[in-house]
Scaffold this active site. Structure first.
Site, short mmCIF file in Angstrom:
data_model
loop_
_atom_site.label_atom_id
_atom_site.label_comp_id
_atom_site.label_asym_id
_atom_site.label_seq_id
_atom_site.Cartn_x
_atom_site.Cartn_y
_atom_site.Cartn_z
N SER A 172 -10.01 1.71 2.91
CA SER A 172 -8.92 2.72 1.99
C SER A 172 -8.36 2.09 1.10
O SER A 172 -7.42 2.36 0.31
CB SER A 172 -8.19 3.18 3.57
OG SER A 172 -7.38 2.93 4.19
N SER A 192 -10.30 -0.82 6.95
CA SER A 192 -9.44 -0.63 5.92
C SER A 192 -8.79 -1.76 5.64
O SER A 192 -8.25 -1.56 4.33
CB SER A 192 -8.75 0.39 5.75
OG SER A 192 -9.21 1.53 5.86
N LYS A 229 1.07 -1.29 -0.08
CA LYS A 229 0.19 -0.02 0.05
C LYS A 229 0.54 1.18 -0.05
O LYS A 229 1.86 1.45 1.19
CB LYS A 229 -0.71 0.21 1.16
CG LYS A 229 -2.05 1.14 0.74
CD LYS A 229 -2.76 1.13 2.80
CE LYS A 229 -3.73 1.19 3.10
NZ LYS A 229 -5.05 2.00 3.61
#
Ligand code: GLN
Length: 484
Positions: free
Chosen positions: A156, A180, A81
């Site tokens: 997210s 997330s 990420k």
């Protein structure tokens, strides 16, 4: 080669260890998956960047394997990420304000994995600064759900879930402050794991809500998650909230004997407000648990009704402080069109932050301001303490807490983007684990009648990662035998 792209990290490790495939073949295969998807009319947009030197690193890994100097993950790919630092690579947190920023060091988790030879192959898309539940608040545009590209991935860590679910990476790192990792895993039909707060170092994970932030793992196989955690976990002197846990024997996972295990299903997360089709998957999951001899029971946990309110006070409060550092002086974007230092701050932040991030900064400053601190922040922290106590008490009697990962199935892109409150409510099932620091796993448990993935979530005791991942593996093995 085409077959490589769907395989798990542990399967690929087996093939590599036996010399049946090379690291170069593996990395090339995932890259091809990514490249061919990019040419589609609606690309998934899971990667912000696929590293151009990934194949070069694979060649080196193959050499290390030949000379016997390899680590246990030598040549295996992982997607990372965009808020987890990898030395000398860009890291932007999906934000315009970090454009041009290059990480001066690696996060501890990435470093420990790389020390064992893993190859980070790319940076994945995310909601700006990890604030969001759909991956639509990214400066790079939304990621798309691989099951149906008109739908959100969840957020997210939406890019991480999308690349795993579409076979563009076997496994990915994400981050959690409030669900997330689990939410996008649930929406994309993969496993998503949030460790206990402290199991993995936060050093090098860009801070959002420091009292909850954790790195998590997304994969199609719980064994991959166990493998990654076994290498990356444990105390780190760069993060004094990390714990001296020993998960080195986590991998490989054994089946879990669920017989006689009591499992609590919160009434507050299983009745009203839960979509009908999600409820059906929950019922089926309970039937499976019963067939394994487990004892699911409905239990009232009234404080779970307060978690969204609590989280959306505490997380923005911490974010407003953490994001103060993006001032146009030290990192990324710098707007020098004004006349003085104040203009530099204001112009950079106005231009660099998106609307949702600004909303959180306003909210955070408001709840921390004199006159409102006691009414909001202090009260939220008091209720958080009570929540932790209540959940720990329940987890003394019950092995796990079971609920859906999301109250609703994946929804269409754009459908909640203008309604922050309805977006925040998507987090109602996930954020209690973050507030109470507990480990939790999202398990791909079924689909809606339209074929959209629905995840179920097991939450366990502090540092109970082993049991949780074994329970997830037990479900995984049942799928393997074609019993679903
Ligand atoms: N949806 C939550 C938020 O917007 C969760 C974010 C997260 O876990 N990083 O804050």
């Amino acid at each position: 080669m085409g077959q490589i792209a769907g395989k798990s990290l542990t399967e690929l490790k087996r093939l590599l260890d036996r010399g049946e495939v090379s690291a170069l073949e593996i990395i090339t295969s995932f890259k091809e998956q990514y490249e061919s998807d990019r040419k589609k009319p609606v690309p998934l947009n899971g990667y912000i960047e696929f590293f151009s030197d990934a194949e070069e690193l694979a060649v080196k890994a193959d050499e290390a394997r030949k000379t016997g100097t390899s680590g246990i993950l030598e040549g295996l790919p992982i997607a990372v990420k965009d808020n987890i630092l990898i030395s000398s690579r860009k890291a932007t947190c999906g934000s315009a304000i970090l454009q041009g920023f290059t990480a001066p060091y690696s996060s501890t988790v990435v470093e420990r994995l790389m020390n064992e030879g893993i190859i980070p192959v790319g940076r994945t898309n995310m909601d700006e600064f990890a604030m969001g539940s759909t991956c639509e608040y990214s400066v790079y545009g939304s990621s798309k759900n691989p099951v149906n590209r008109e739908y959100v991935t969840g957020g997210s860590s939406g890019g991480s879930a999308a690349v795993v679910a579409s076979g563009q990476a076997p496994c990915a790192l994400g981050s959690e402050t409030g669900g997330s990792v689990r939410l996008p895993a649930s929406f994309c039909g993969t496993y998503g794991f949030k460790p206990t707060y402290g199991s993995l170092s936060r050093y090098g994970l860009v801070a959002f809500g420091s009292s909850m932030d954790q790195i998590g793992v997304i994969s199609g196989d719980p064994d991959d998650i166990a493998l990654v955690i076994s290498v990356a976990s444990g105390f780190d002197s760069n993060d004094f909230t990390s714990e001296d846990v020993d998960f080195s024997a986590l991998f490989p996972l054994k089946r879990m004997r669920l017989k006689g295990k009591k499992i609590a299903i919160p009434e507050e997360l299983s009745g009203e407000g839960i979509d009908k089709e999600v409820g059906i998957v929950l019922e089926r999951f309970c039937s499976w648990l019963r067939s394994e001899g487990a004892v699911p029971e409905r239990v009232s946990m009234p404080l779970l009704k307060t978690t969204v309110a609590m989280y959306y006070i505490i997380a923005p409060a911490e974010a407003s402080s953490n994001l103060a550092r993006y001032d146009g002086v030290r990192y990324g974007l710098r707007d020098i069109t004004g006349n003085n230092l104040e203009d530099l701050y204001v112009n950079t932040r106005t231009k660099g932050f998106g609307d949702e991030v600004k909303r959180r900064i306003f909210l955070g400053n408001y709840v921390l301001s004199a006159g409102y601190y006691d009414a909001y922040y202090k009260k939220a922290m008091q209720v958080r303490y009570l929540l932790k106590k209540e959940l720990n008490r329940i987890l003394e009697e019950y092995e796990y807490i079971l609920s859906p990962t999301s109250p609703v199935p994946p929804f269409k892109l754009g459908s909640k983007i203008d309604n922050p409150l309805s977006m925040y409510l998507t987090d109602i099932c996930t954020i209690f684990a973050n507030l109470a620091l507990l480990p939790a796993v999202s398990i791909p448990a079924g689909t809606t009648s339209d074929g959209l993935p629905v995840g179920m979530q097991l939450t366990g005791r502090m540092f109970g990662e082993k049991g949780l991942l074994r329970a997830a593996k037990t479900w995984f093995l049942k799928g393997r035998r074609g019993e679903i």
